[in-house]
Design a protein around this motif. Structure first.
Motif, PDB file in Angstrom:
ATOM      1  N   ALA A  49      17.556  -0.905  -2.362  1.00  0.00           N
ATOM      2  CA  ALA A  49      17.873  -2.327  -2.221  1.00  0.00           C
ATOM      3  C   ALA A  49      18.487  -2.663  -0.868  1.00  0.00           C
ATOM      4  N   ASP A  50      19.287  -1.758  -0.318  1.00  0.00           N
ATOM      5  CA  ASP A  50      20.036  -2.066   0.902  1.00  0.00           C
ATOM      6  C   ASP A  50      19.138  -2.453   2.077  1.00  0.00           C
ATOM      7  N   PRO A  51      18.093  -1.692   2.405  1.00  0.00           N
ATOM      8  CA  PRO A  51      17.268  -2.059   3.552  1.00  0.00           C
ATOM      9  C   PRO A  51      16.144  -3.050   3.247  1.00  0.00           C
ATOM     10  N   ALA A  52      15.985  -3.443   1.990  1.00  0.00           N
ATOM     11  CA  ALA A  52      14.854  -4.290   1.605  1.00  0.00           C
ATOM     12  C   ALA A  52      15.147  -5.759   1.894  1.00  0.00           C
ATOM     13  N   ASP A  53      14.207  -6.424   2.562  1.00  0.00           N
ATOM     14  CA  ASP A  53      14.298  -7.871   2.741  1.00  0.00           C
ATOM     15  C   ASP A  53      13.791  -8.613   1.506  1.00  0.00           C
ATOM     16  N   LEU A  54      12.919  -7.952   0.769  1.00  0.00           N
ATOM     17  CA  LEU A  54      12.324  -8.546  -0.422  1.00  0.00           C
ATOM     18  C   LEU A  54      12.415  -7.555  -1.580  1.00  0.00           C
ATOM     19  N   VAL A  55      12.808  -8.044  -2.741  1.00  0.00           N
ATOM     20  CA  VAL A  55      12.712  -7.258  -3.971  1.00  0.00           C
ATOM     21  C   VAL A  55      11.870  -8.088  -4.925  1.00  0.00           C
ATOM     22  N   ILE A  56      10.714  -7.570  -5.269  1.00  0.00           N
ATOM     23  CA  ILE A  56       9.686  -8.359  -5.953  1.00  0.00           C
ATOM     24  C   ILE A  56       9.330  -7.721  -7.290  1.00  0.00           C
ATOM     25  N   ARG A  57       9.250  -8.535  -8.304  1.00  0.00           N
ATOM     26  CA  ARG A  57       8.658  -8.112  -9.568  1.00  0.00           C
ATOM     27  C   ARG A  57       7.206  -8.548  -9.549  1.00  0.00           C
ATOM     28  N   ALA A  58       6.310  -7.598  -9.764  1.00  0.00           N
ATOM     29  CA  ALA A  58       4.884  -7.903  -9.646  1.00  0.00           C
ATOM     30  C   ALA A  58       4.092  -7.189 -10.738  1.00  0.00           C
ATOM     31  N   GLU A  59       2.909  -7.719 -11.006  1.00  0.00           N
ATOM     32  CA  GLU A  59       1.977  -7.102 -11.951  1.00  0.00           C
ATOM     33  C   GLU A  59       0.764  -6.591 -11.176  1.00  0.00           C
ATOM     34  N   VAL A  60       0.473  -5.298 -11.337  1.00  0.00           N
ATOM     35  CA  VAL A  60      -0.650  -4.692 -10.627  1.00  0.00           C
ATOM     36  C   VAL A  60      -1.959  -5.221 -11.204  1.00  0.00           C
ATOM     37  N   ARG A  61      -2.837  -5.687 -10.328  1.00  0.00           N
ATOM     38  CA  ARG A  61      -4.148  -6.201 -10.750  1.00  0.00           C
ATOM     39  C   ARG A  61      -5.271  -5.227 -10.404  1.00  0.00           C
ATOM     40  N   ARG A  62      -5.228  -4.636  -9.220  1.00  0.00           N
ATOM     41  CA  ARG A  62      -6.286  -3.718  -8.782  1.00  0.00           C
ATOM     42  C   ARG A  62      -5.639  -2.598  -7.986  1.00  0.00           C
ATOM     43  N   GLN A  63      -6.268  -1.415  -8.040  1.00  0.00           N
ATOM     44  CA  GLN A  63      -5.795  -0.290  -7.257  1.00  0.00           C
ATOM     45  C   GLN A  63      -6.980   0.529  -6.778  1.00  0.00           C
ATOM     46  N   ALA A  64      -6.808   1.181  -5.646  1.00  0.00           N
ATOM     47  CA  ALA A  64      -7.827   2.086  -5.116  1.00  0.00           C
ATOM     48  C   ALA A  64      -7.122   3.180  -4.338  1.00  0.00           C
ATOM     49  N   GLN A  65      -7.546   4.413  -4.560  1.00  0.00           N
ATOM     50  CA  GLN A  65      -6.954   5.534  -3.837  1.00  0.00           C
ATOM     51  C   GLN A  65      -7.651   5.696  -2.495  1.00  0.00           C
ATOM     52  N   LEU A  66      -6.845   5.798  -1.434  1.00  0.00           N
ATOM     53  CA  LEU A  66      -7.394   5.992  -0.108  1.00  0.00           C
ATOM     54  C   LEU A  66      -7.865   7.437   0.061  1.00  0.00           C
ATOM     55  N   LYS A  67      -8.922   7.619   0.813  1.00  0.00           N
ATOM     56  CA  LYS A  67      -9.367   8.966   1.129  1.00  0.00           C
ATOM     57  C   LYS A  67      -8.339   9.655   2.026  1.00  0.00           C
ATOM     58  N   PRO A  68      -8.246  10.979   1.951  1.00  0.00           N
ATOM     59  CA  PRO A  68      -7.223  11.699   2.718  1.00  0.00           C
ATOM     60  C   PRO A  68      -7.243  11.384   4.210  1.00  0.00           C
ATOM     61  N   GLU A  69      -8.440  11.189   4.791  1.00  0.00           N
ATOM     62  CA  GLU A  69      -8.495  10.911   6.227  1.00  0.00           C
ATOM     63  C   GLU A  69      -7.902   9.548   6.582  1.00  0.00           C
ATOM     64  N   ARG A  70      -7.802   8.667   5.597  1.00  0.00           N
ATOM     65  CA  ARG A  70      -7.198   7.358   5.835  1.00  0.00           C
ATOM     66  C   ARG A  70      -5.737   7.316   5.393  1.00  0.00           C
ATOM     67  N   ALA A  71      -5.224   8.440   4.927  1.00  0.00           N
ATOM     68  CA  ALA A  71      -3.845   8.489   4.438  1.00  0.00           C
ATOM     69  C   ALA A  71      -3.167   9.771   4.923  1.00  0.00           C
TER      70      ALA A  71
END
Length: 284
Positions: A49-71
């Motif tokens: 919480a200390d360094p965060a400018d925003l603390v957000i409650r959110a609902e995940v709608r979509r997710q995708a795993q990045l390939k290793p070369e992009r992460a």
């Protein structure tokens, strides 16, 4: 499979300008929780919480795993996800955010190398605004917690303390410590002055009297107050000291001249550390 490929393509297109840029330095990655199902401690929540400018409650709608070369720089056993979510509420922060947000997060993978299915789950995000509308940047790669009423109830008092005008400053170390012997055997007073971000005043006083238990307290003003009391555990004042004082007194901070006073100062520092208790973290 087509859906996953299209979402990965969208991530590459949308997040090209995001501050994370699909890459998070390994040095910024907190360690995994200390045990299966280990929940966040007070210190974990304050760390987020200390360094965060925003603390957000959110609902995940979509997710995708990045390939290793992009992460790059993802810790072993973790994968990086691109997330699209719906804002449920802004728990803390002044920056405007829209109903839809996008971000990157590192999550643990199962034994088959698959990430958890987060769709429709509600999460708490500790973030800063991103480079484009609707984009946010987590303050750490894993700065996402699963939302619950109990988690939010624990988090809100921390956020209120952080936002208070008289919030205790961040302690960075011990500047000076001096112990002075009294007129009676076993009588002494030790004063320690702490370094803080922004040079806010913080001092700790330990008083010993013959045939009495030692007492100590912390003052957050310019006045060294013998009537000050120790901070209550799991408060911001406790966190600032218990979680950031060194375990051992730095030798150069002990400015007493004679050996007896130097020994007393070191003993009183250890007494304060023991009285504060350990600063448990599950995230590290």
């Amino acid at each position: 499979m087509t859906h996953t490929r299209s979402l990965n393509s969208l991530c590459a297109a949308v997040l090209g300008g995001l501050a994370l840029a699909c890459s998070i330095p390994a040095s910024a990655q907190p360690a995994a929780p200390s045990g299966p199902g280990a929940g966040p401690t007070y210190a974990d929540l304050a760390d987020l919480a200390d360094p965060a400018d925003l603390v957000i409650r959110a609902e995940v709608r979509r997710q995708a795993q990045l390939k290793p070369e992009r992460a790059p720089n993802v810790r072993p056993g973790y994968g990086r996800l691109y997330i699209e979510a719906r804002t449920v509420s802004l728990i803390a922060g002044n920056a405007p955010i829209g109903e839809s947000i996008r971000y990157l997060v590192d999550v643990p993978l199962d034994e088959d190398g698959d990430p958890p299915k987060l769709k429709r789950q509600e999460v708490v995000l500790f973030a800063r605004t991103g480079g484009r509308p609707g984009e946010i940047q987590l303050i750490a790669p894993t700065a996402q917690l699963r939302w619950s009423e109990s988690l939010e109830a624990r988090l809100r008092p921390i956020l209120a303390e952080l936002a208070a005008p008289d919030a205790p400053p961040s302690v960075t170390g011990v500047r000076d410590i001096l112990s002075m012997q009294g007129n009676l055997a076993g009588e002494s007073e030790t004063q320690m002055f702490l370094d803080t971000e922004g040079d806010g005043p913080v001092s700790i006083t330990v008083v010993r009297r013959p045939n009495m238990a030692p007492v100590w307290g912390v003052s957050w003003t310019e006045i060294v107050d013998q009537a000050a009391r120790p901070p209550s555990r799991d408060t911001l004042a406790w966190y600032r000291i218990a979680c950031f004082l060194p375990q051992e007194l730095p030798r150069e901070a002990n400015i007493a001249q004679d050996s007896a006073s130097r020994y007393q100062a070191a003993e009183d520092f250890a007494f304060v550390r023991q009285s504060l208790g350990p600063c448990h973290r599950n995230r590290n």
